[in-house]
Design an enzyme around this catalytic site. Structure first.
Site, PDB file in Angstrom:
ATOM      1  N   SER A 145    -109.032   7.613  -5.510  1.00  0.00           N
ATOM      2  CA  SER A 145    -107.994   8.379  -5.976  1.00  0.00           C
ATOM      3  C   SER A 145    -108.064   7.814  -7.595  1.00  0.00           C
ATOM      4  CB  SER A 145    -106.900   8.330  -5.364  1.00  0.00           C
ATOM      5  OG  SER A 145    -105.770   9.145  -6.048  1.00  0.00           O
ATOM      6  N   TYR A 203     -99.015   4.506  -0.492  1.00  0.00           N
ATOM      7  CA  TYR A 203    -100.153   4.874  -0.770  1.00  0.00           C
ATOM      8  C   TYR A 203    -101.081   4.185  -2.051  1.00  0.00           C
ATOM      9  CZ  TYR A 203    -103.788   8.633  -1.628  1.00  0.00           C
ATOM     10  OH  TYR A 203    -105.023   9.272  -1.756  1.00  0.00           O
ATOM     11  N   LYS A 219    -104.747   2.550  -2.160  1.00  0.00           N
ATOM     12  CA  LYS A 219    -105.964   2.695  -2.867  1.00  0.00           C
ATOM     13  C   LYS A 219    -106.328   1.766  -3.850  1.00  0.00           C
ATOM     14  CE  LYS A 219    -106.694   6.950  -1.197  1.00  0.00           C
ATOM     15  NZ  LYS A 219    -107.991   7.158  -0.403  1.00  0.00           N
TER      16      LYS A 219
END
Length: 344
Positions: A144, A157, A161
């Site tokens: 991402s 999150y 990542k």
């Protein structure tokens, strides 16, 4: 890793029941691949299997919680028993919590980390266990823009990542050191129009949304399938991803302040959130969720960065041709000037 003519690839996709994972599974299905579909919701996986087979591939449903390494290993074993050696493994499964960090519980943070980061680690372990003895195979880590530039309200999150990128870079060095034929790549995605914003746990006052500009999951799927067949270290998808990675290298402090002012509103719509709605943090949320979410009208269908990667040789030839033409024109001008000076 180039596809051999007539050979059906065996592909594993985690998080395959909806969103990017579902789009990726169907994209591989269109290449005729045998696709093992890993996620927690059997009913949705069965519908994905039908889509993969309608597209021309073969599907295998393997109900799996990627946070459990035993389940991931069992899924890998079932895949090879049904389809043969795994050629490509796509680590895509994720979850998140939209919340200020100080309002999260340790259990929530741990769960996001286990699914998003450790799920990738466990998938990579099971893939390498089979690929390294054969000295071939591809592992695609779905990353991402947030793997490099974090935003507020998604600390778990973003941390997951970032961890995937650090883990992947370290492992890549080890594979190169051992001269392994296994290739490791990471595809960095922008904001995607997926159903996660309808089922991710949220403490926000308004419904969550991807930070615009938004892209359709099929854009990510095309990039992931392409990356699986070309030896690229990393692929950036979408203008926002490029801006995020480059901007964070040049102006990290400025981005901190910008996101502190704009990052909260950018992740919320004007529609109030439904209190205590079902979320998928601990249990799957039933429902006919597909690849796309509810932001079709605002989502883009293509990425110039992916197109440029797919056509880099044509672009290089065109650039070389243009450079040659400009050089020839420059030489002609110089010759004309010399003739004009001699005439005078």
């Amino acid at each position: 890793m180039k596809r051999k003519e007539g050979k059906k690839e065996t592909v594993v996709v985690t998080g395959a029941s909806a969103g990017v994972g579902r789009a990726v599974a169907c994209a591989f299905g269109r290449t005729g691949a045998r696709v093992a579909l890993l996620a927690r919701d059997r009913e949705r996986l069965e519908s994905v299997r039908r889509e993969v087979e309608a597209a021309g591939g073969e599907g295998l449903v393997v109900v799996t919680d990627v946070a459990d390494p035993g389940q991931v290993e069992r899924a890998a074993q079932e895949t090879e028993e049904a389809f043969g050696p795994i050629d490509i493994w796509v680590n895509n499964a994720m979850t998140s919590v939209f919340s200020p960090f100080t309002e999260m519980t340790p259990e929530e943070f741990r769960r996001v980390t286990e699914v998003t980061y450790l799920g990738t680690v466990y998938g990579t372990w099971s893939a390498l266990k089979r690929m390294m003895p054969r000295d071939r195979g591809v592992i695609v880590q779905v990353g991402s823009a947030l793997a490099d530039r974090s935003i507020p309200l998604q600390s778990a999150y973003c941390g997951g990542k970032h961890a995937i990128r650090g883990f992947t870079d370290s492992l890549r060095c080890e594979l190169l050191h051992s001269c392994s034929g296994v290739h490791l790549t990471m595809v960095q995605l922008p904001a995607m129009n997926t159903p996660q914003f309808a089922w991710v746990k949220s403490r926000l006052p308004f419904k969550a949304q991807p930070v615009p500009p938004i892209y359709q999951p099929e854009v990510a799927a095309r990039a992931i399938v392409w990356a699986a067949h070309h030896r690229r270290r990393e692929l950036w998808v979408g203008v926002p991803t490029v801006e995020s990675f480059l901007g964070n290298r040049l102006f990290p402090g400025l981005l901190d302040r910008y996101l502190a002012r704009k990052g909260y509103a950018a992740q919320q719509t004007d529609e109030p959130e439904v209190p205590d709605r079902p979320n998928n943090l601990w249990e799957t949320v039933p429902g006919p969720f597909g690849a796309r979410g509810t932001f079709d009208e605002r989502a883009q269908e293509g990425s110039p960065e992916v197109w440029m990667a797919e056509h880099k040789w044509q672009l290089a030839l065109a650039a070389a041709g243009s450079a040659g033409l400009l050089l020839s024109l420059a030489r002609c001008r110089r010759k004309k000037r010399r003739r004009f000076r001699i005439f005078r």
